[in-house]
Design an enzyme around this catalytic site. Structure first.
Site, short mmCIF file in Angstrom:
data_model
loop_
_atom_site.label_atom_id
_atom_site.label_comp_id
_atom_site.label_asym_id
_atom_site.label_seq_id
_atom_site.Cartn_x
_atom_site.Cartn_y
_atom_site.Cartn_z
N GLY A 122 16.73 2.46 -41.50
CA GLY A 122 18.15 2.37 -41.11
C GLY A 122 18.40 1.90 -39.68
O GLY A 122 17.65 1.36 -38.97
N GLY A 144 21.47 2.75 -36.94
CA GLY A 144 22.78 3.19 -36.30
C GLY A 144 23.30 2.67 -35.29
O GLY A 144 22.95 1.54 -34.87
N GLY A 187 20.66 3.37 -32.48
CA GLY A 187 19.26 3.21 -32.89
C GLY A 187 18.61 2.47 -34.01
O GLY A 187 19.68 2.31 -34.81
N LEU A 188 17.44 2.20 -33.85
CA LEU A 188 16.81 1.36 -35.02
C LEU A 188 15.92 2.58 -35.69
O LEU A 188 15.15 3.00 -34.69
CB LEU A 188 16.20 0.16 -34.90
CG LEU A 188 17.08 -0.77 -33.95
CD1 LEU A 188 16.32 -1.82 -33.33
CD2 LEU A 188 18.28 -1.30 -35.00
N LYS A 219 12.60 6.74 -34.14
CA LYS A 219 14.06 6.28 -33.80
C LYS A 219 13.83 5.24 -32.28
O LYS A 219 13.35 5.78 -31.06
CB LYS A 219 15.06 7.08 -33.45
CG LYS A 219 16.35 6.55 -33.23
CD LYS A 219 17.48 7.78 -33.18
CE LYS A 219 19.09 7.04 -32.98
NZ LYS A 219 20.03 8.08 -33.03
N ASP A 231 29.51 15.46 -34.18
CA ASP A 231 29.60 14.16 -35.19
C ASP A 231 29.16 14.62 -36.56
O ASP A 231 28.17 13.99 -37.34
CB ASP A 231 28.53 13.03 -34.58
CG ASP A 231 28.84 11.84 -35.27
OD1 ASP A 231 29.84 11.64 -35.76
OD2 ASP A 231 27.73 11.03 -35.25
#
Length: 260
Positions: A31, A33, A36-37, A53, A148
């Site tokens: 993923g 975001g 972050g990777l 992350k 969130d």
């Protein structure tokens, strides 16, 4: 330099098979975001799967980017709940910053709903909401506010919800200043987001041929107790001030199903 160009030039993924901190072997990238990777890794010391992350370099160069990442690490390190991530490690290497947490083999609610077409009736939606509320109540008891709560940040494993992604979370513990009004606003934000998630779950069974969009109070056929719960969560009626208040109304809604 545009933000897109910065990401292209700076935010390079580590390759499968590479070792992070001489310990975490990257299996695959799972993923990406906004901050972050994310990599699925094998911890070569104990052969366990972990999630690593990495802070995007483009975010590190922005003011406050590294501080937000370090804040997330600090919050994760204080969590002690079975339905929340466990922080195992954090480190920096070659000006890249990482943290490592446990791997939960499950899918998030967004994937469950939009890829696998999972639907939630009123009873199952309320039951899932009840489990989520307990997790958020734990966070609030630690004076941590997630801020969130969205369906991509809820992982569902065998009907058990796990809350992830604390990138925007705030920890007010240790703050000696009078921040009661600030914390109340944060608490209300989490409650509102929980209400939004509940409403989203309830809409999974909604099907209408009407081209005219109507308010949820008209589109959904709900028990009055559930409608009352939603209205208070979403601030349409008097807002809740505690999880105990929410639980009381939630139990009234769930009690109806125990009678049938």
């Amino acid at each position: 330099m545009t933000a897109i160009l910065m990401k292209f030039l700076l935010d390079r993924y580590y390759k499968d098979g590479q070792l992070l901190n001489a310990r975490y072997e990257i299996i695959k990238t799972v993923g990406a975001g906004s901050f972050g990777l994310i990599y699925l890794c094998r911890d070569i010391e104990n052969n366990e799967m972990k999630i690593a992350k990495q802070l995007r370099k483009s975010k590190r160069l922005k003011k406050g980017g590294l501080e937000l990442f370090e804040n997330e690490i600090s919050i994760l390190g204080q969590l002690n709940h079975s339905n929340l991530p466990t922080l195992y490690d954090h480190f920096s290497t070659k000006k890249n910053h990482f943290y490592v947490m446990d791997y939960i083999e499950a899918e998030n609610l967004d994937e469950k709903i939009f890829i696998h077409n999972q639907m939630f009736n009123e009873k199952t939606a309320l039951s899932l909401f009840s489990d989520l509320l307990q997790v958020i109540d734990y966070l609030h008891s630690q004076r941590i506010y997630h801020l969130d709560l969205r369906i991509p940040n809820i992982i569902l494993k065998e009907s058990e919800p796990y809350v992830i992604d604390f990138g925007l979370a705030k920890n007010m513990a240790g703050n000696e200043q009078d921040q009661q009004h600030v914390e109340e606003a944060m608490r209300q934000q989490d409650y509102y987001d929980l209400g939004d998630i509940l409403l989203f779950l309830l809409y999974t069974e909604f099907d209408s041929d009407s081209k005219k969009a109507l308010p949820w109070t008209e589109e959904l056929t709900l028990k009055k107790e559930t409608t009352h719960l939603l209205k208070r969560l979403l601030g349409i009626e008097t807002a809740y001030t505690s999880a105990a208040e929410i639980t009381a109304d939630l139990n009234r809604a769930l009690q109806l199903y125990k009678r049938t």
